[in-house]
Design a protein around this motif. Structure first.
Motif, PDB file in Angstrom:
ATOM      1  N   ASN A 131      33.193  14.513  35.662  1.00 32.50           N
ATOM      2  CA  ASN A 131      33.389  15.204  34.500  1.00 32.50           C
ATOM      3  C   ASN A 131      32.879  16.765  34.592  1.00 32.50           C
ATOM      4  O   ASN A 131      33.837  17.513  35.029  1.00 32.50           O
ATOM      5  N   SER A 146      40.012  15.204  40.184  1.00 32.56           N
ATOM      6  CA  SER A 146      40.248  16.082  38.916  1.00 32.56           C
ATOM      7  C   SER A 146      39.185  16.479  38.147  1.00 32.56           C
ATOM      8  O   SER A 146      38.756  15.497  37.463  1.00 32.56           O
ATOM      9  N   ARG A 148      36.871  17.977  35.120  1.00 34.03           N
ATOM     10  CA  ARG A 148      37.255  18.437  33.865  1.00 34.03           C
ATOM     11  C   ARG A 148      36.447  19.716  33.255  1.00 34.03           C
ATOM     12  O   ARG A 148      36.992  20.497  32.529  1.00 34.03           O
ATOM     13  N   ASN A 149      35.313  19.735  33.712  1.00 39.16           N
ATOM     14  CA  ASN A 149      34.499  20.881  33.487  1.00 39.16           C
ATOM     15  C   ASN A 149      33.736  21.563  34.926  1.00 39.16           C
ATOM     16  O   ASN A 149      33.174  20.844  35.534  1.00 39.16           O
ATOM     17  N   ALA A 173      40.307  23.133  36.624  1.00 45.15           N
ATOM     18  CA  ALA A 173      39.516  22.598  35.780  1.00 45.15           C
ATOM     19  C   ALA A 173      40.122  22.927  34.324  1.00 45.15           C
ATOM     20  O   ALA A 173      40.501  24.188  34.225  1.00 45.15           O
ATOM     21  N   PRO A 174      40.302  21.886  33.246  1.00 45.55           N
ATOM     22  CA  PRO A 174      40.737  22.529  32.152  1.00 45.55           C
ATOM     23  C   PRO A 174      39.652  23.583  31.450  1.00 45.55           C
ATOM     24  O   PRO A 174      40.166  24.356  30.804  1.00 45.55           O
ATOM     25  N   ARG A 175      38.242  23.257  31.801  1.00 47.76           N
ATOM     26  CA  ARG A 175      37.567  23.931  31.024  1.00 47.76           C
ATOM     27  C   ARG A 175      36.309  24.671  32.194  1.00 47.76           C
ATOM     28  O   ARG A 175      36.072  23.767  33.260  1.00 47.76           O
ATOM     29  N   THR A 205      43.153  26.924  33.092  1.00 47.08           N
ATOM     30  CA  THR A 205      41.462  26.977  32.984  1.00 47.08           C
ATOM     31  C   THR A 205      41.076  27.880  31.924  1.00 47.08           C
ATOM     32  O   THR A 205      41.356  29.094  31.710  1.00 47.08           O
TER      33      THR A 205
END
Length: 218
Positions: A131, A146, A148-149, A173-175, A205
């Motif tokens: 994560n 992958s 995520r943060n 990363a998404p965030r 991102t």
């Protein structure tokens, strides 16, 4: 999982009543960050990432506190707090382990180059619970993972803005949230973060600035 940002490179992760602290250094509110923690991850030996006296006091005063770090850091802590040696663990790149109920994977191996005449030290990046990724002082991208943060070293003697942006783009990363920001004033921080925000968004991102002491769910 809750993530709390402390000054410069230190963050605290909490879930299920347990806490894991990353890089409690001399620029950070180390005592506050370590309060009630069960484990600490240290990326490398520089003082802004590990406050050795504070860690020795914590190891002596907090029964069960475990520390995970590159061998140079681990060996020094064992020397300074021999009574806690069994709770101080050496981490190599490419390993997996559990700390305070969190699953951890390690990446990298070396600190980014500051100058050819300054020795390069060991540096471990940590991915927690598949994560949150803290790279320490490096731009190592976890392979085949992958994230995520992402925690982004926003400014350092070893980086420049284009490299920071490329790291964010590379990880995708998404965030993302900033770390290693203790050497910038407010104007400089806003300038670099604006580049990261704008360019990161093109690649999916969302960058968010976290103030010291601010907590987010991740």
């Amino acid at each position: 999982m809750k993530l709390t940002k402390y000054t410069h490179a230190c963050v605290r992760l909490e879930k299920d009543g347990r806490a894991l602290v990353l890089d409690p250094g001399t620029f950070s509110e180390t005592k506050e960050a370590l309060q009630g923690a069960q484990a600490v991850l240290i990326t490398h030996e520089h003082g802004d990432h590990v406050d050795v006296p504070a860690m020795v006091n914590a190891l002596r005063g907090m029964d069960g506190l475990a520390v995970f770090a590159p061998e140079g850091v681990a060996a020094n802590l064992r020397k300074e707090a021999p009574e806690a040696a069994a709770r101080i663990h050496t981490v190599e790149p490419g390993s997996s382990f559990e700390a305070a109920g969190f699953s951890v994977r390690s990446f990298g191996g070396q600190h980014a180059l500051i100058h050819p005449q300054i020795p390069v030290v060991a540096n471990i990046g940590y991915l927690v619970d598949e994560n949150v990724y803290h790279p320490g002082d490096s731009f190592i991208i976890p392979d085949g993972i992958s994230v995520r943060n992402l925690l982004v070293p926003i400014h350092a003697p070893w980086n420049k803005a284009s490299e920071v942006v490329d790291f964010v783009i590379g990880v995708r990363a998404p965030r993302a949230f900033q770390v290693h920001d203790g050497l910038l004033n407010e104007m400089g921080l806003k300038m670099v973060e604006a580049h990261v925000t704008r360019m990161g968004a093109k690649y999916g991102t969302e960058f968010t600035h976290l103030s010291t002491g601010e907590t987010v769910e991740v």
